[in-house]
Design an enzyme around this catalytic site. Structure first.
Site, PDB file in Angstrom:
ATOM      1  CD  GLN A  17      61.439  61.521 -38.539  1.00 48.60           C
ATOM      2  OE1 GLN A  17      61.393  60.387 -39.011  1.00 48.60           O
ATOM      3  NE2 GLN A  17      61.683  62.596 -39.284  1.00 48.60           N
ATOM      4  CB  CYS A  60      46.431  67.723 -35.373  1.00 50.17           C
ATOM      5  SG  CYS A  60      47.284  69.245 -35.855  1.00 50.17           S
ATOM      6  CB  CYS A 115      48.191  68.315 -39.417  1.00 50.84           C
ATOM      7  SG  CYS A 115      49.642  67.811 -38.466  1.00 50.84           S
ATOM      8  CG  ASN A 162      64.945  66.622 -39.526  1.00 49.46           C
ATOM      9  OD1 ASN A 162      66.046  66.705 -38.997  1.00 49.46           O
ATOM     10  ND2 ASN A 162      64.587  65.594 -40.280  1.00 49.46           N
ATOM     11  CG  HIS A 171      49.440  72.413 -36.998  1.00 48.32           C
ATOM     12  ND1 HIS A 171      49.723  71.204 -37.612  1.00 48.32           N
ATOM     13  CD2 HIS A 171      49.691  73.376 -37.939  1.00 48.32           C
ATOM     14  CE1 HIS A 171      50.118  71.416 -38.861  1.00 48.32           C
ATOM     15  NE2 HIS A 171      50.113  72.722 -39.082  1.00 48.32           N
ATOM     16  CG  HIS A 228      57.334  65.700 -36.235  1.00 50.89           C
ATOM     17  ND1 HIS A 228      57.080  66.718 -37.136  1.00 50.89           N
ATOM     18  CD2 HIS A 228      58.002  64.750 -36.942  1.00 50.89           C
ATOM     19  CE1 HIS A 228      57.557  66.400 -38.325  1.00 50.89           C
ATOM     20  NE2 HIS A 228      58.140  65.213 -38.234  1.00 50.89           N
ATOM     21  CG  HIS A 254      51.914  68.754 -35.307  1.00 56.50           C
ATOM     22  ND1 HIS A 254      50.604  69.045 -35.031  1.00 56.50           N
ATOM     23  CD2 HIS A 254      52.481  68.442 -34.116  1.00 56.50           C
ATOM     24  CE1 HIS A 254      50.391  68.916 -33.734  1.00 56.50           C
ATOM     25  NE2 HIS A 254      51.524  68.546 -33.160  1.00 56.50           N
TER      26      HIS A 254
END
Length: 358
Positions: free
Chosen positions: A190, A73, A70, A175, A135, A188, A186
């Protein structure tokens, strides 16, 4: 909140946000990365007047890597990632595969052989927001203190990206879930800095202007007052925020989280409003995950005012929606939705609100 800025191996900016005022962020990116060369463009659809981003380089972006590879991470010995540090609170960095970037070369023109189709370099900004080093965690699992840090990060980035050359609107979003189309598991979010005002925002501002001319008030303010008075679609209500299922919900699961005071964007929120949002939003997310007793795939989209226009007509709010229409079924955008933008919802907003209140 401590803010520490640096750069990754290919020159992209990375910013750490820490609640610990003495946190040291000195790790360097040891990867051998080629320099960034974004080449995306925007083209205006002559039939709708809407801008479309063309970003063919994104076809090569990282796609569903295994957990041990990933890129979001923290870095570990022998395995450097997008985040050089061994741990972090909240970190923001420029997307390696951006749809919009400040360094895109070129000048405004038209598509070859199509003088009615304007084109231009897709100059803007795309950032990734990582709000947990774990994660296997989620936004819903954050503490109220960490969620509040994320709100401050959204405010910081909205202000800074909005001041960048050519940026007309800043969009913060998350998303979540493979069903939504997430390619990195993971947790997150944007942030996009668009070189134009988005079509949805344009429609909302036009509607707000028409409503104000007829009724003298703000359409979302009146909707909020009516929803709070009626109560049937209210999911969570706090001192500064109300979360409700909109009466004309398009999605099978959809919640709007609206401040009681009209503000144009996240930076305009007071400390008390930010504190209250963190608690309220976590409550909403946990209710959503409990709806089908499994993690709900969703998109969380902040609707903010454009940078230079329509700020007096804007009312900040967060829209959270999911394509899951039952425990084992997804809603697909078929002919009516995709072809004509006429939505058909398979459940009533009142039914969903009642289930989320339980």
């Amino acid at each position: 909140m401590k803010r520490t800025a640096g750069h990754l191996a290919d020159g992209r900016e990375i910013i750490y946000f820490d609640t610990d005022p003495v946190a040291a962020r000195t790790a360097e990116d040891t990867r051998d990365l080629p320099p960034q060369a974004p080449a995306s463009e925007v083209r205006r659809d002559p039939l709708t007047g809407e801008w479309v981003a063309i970003a063919a380089h994104r076809q090569t972006r990282t796609y569903k890597p295994p957990a041990e590879l990933c890129p979001l991470c923290p870095s570990t010995p022998g395995r450097p990632t997008e985040i050089p540090e061994s741990d972090y609170d909240v970190v923001v960095f420029e997307n390696q595969f951006p749809s919009f970037a400040q360094e895109v070369p070129g000048e405004p023109s038209t598509v070859e052989g199509m003088p009615m189709v304007p084109s231009a370099p897709a100059r803007g900004r795309c950032e990734v927001v990582c709000f947990t080093a774990d994660h296997n965690s989620s936004f819903a699992a954050l503490s109220p203190e960490r969620a509040r840090t994320v709100v401050d990060v959204w405010a910081d980035r909205t202000a800074e990206i909005g001041a960048a050359p050519g940026v007309e609107q800043v969009f913060c979003f998350e998303n979540r879930g493979e069903e939504i189309g997430v390619t990195l598991h993971h947790p997150h979010g944007q942030i996009y800095g668009y070189p134009f005002v988005t079509p949805k925002t344009e429609r909302m501002l036009r509607t707000a202007e028409e409503y104000r001319a007829r009724h003298g008030g703000h359409v979302l303010g009146d909707v909020l007052a009516a929803e709070r008075a009626d109560g049937r679609r209210v999911v969570v209500e706090s001192e500064h925020w109300t979360a409700f299922v909109p009466a004309a919900a398009r999605w099978p699961v959809e919640v709007h989280v609206v401040p009681h005071r009209q503000v144009p964007d996240i930076p305009a929120l007071t400390d008390a409003e930010r504190d209250d949002f963190a608690v309220t939003y976590l409550d909403v997310l946990r209710r959503l995950d409990g709806l089908y007793e499994r993690p709900l795939p969703y998109i969380a989209a902040w609707h903010q005012a454009p940078v230079r226009t329509g700020r007096d007509l804007s009312w900040l709010h967060l829209q959270v929606f999911s394509i899951r229409r039952s425990a084992d079924k997804l809603k697909y955008l078929a002919g009516s939705e995709s072809g004509m933008a006429v939505w058909v919802n398979d459940v009533t907003p009142e039914q969903i609100a009642d289930r989320l209140r339980r």
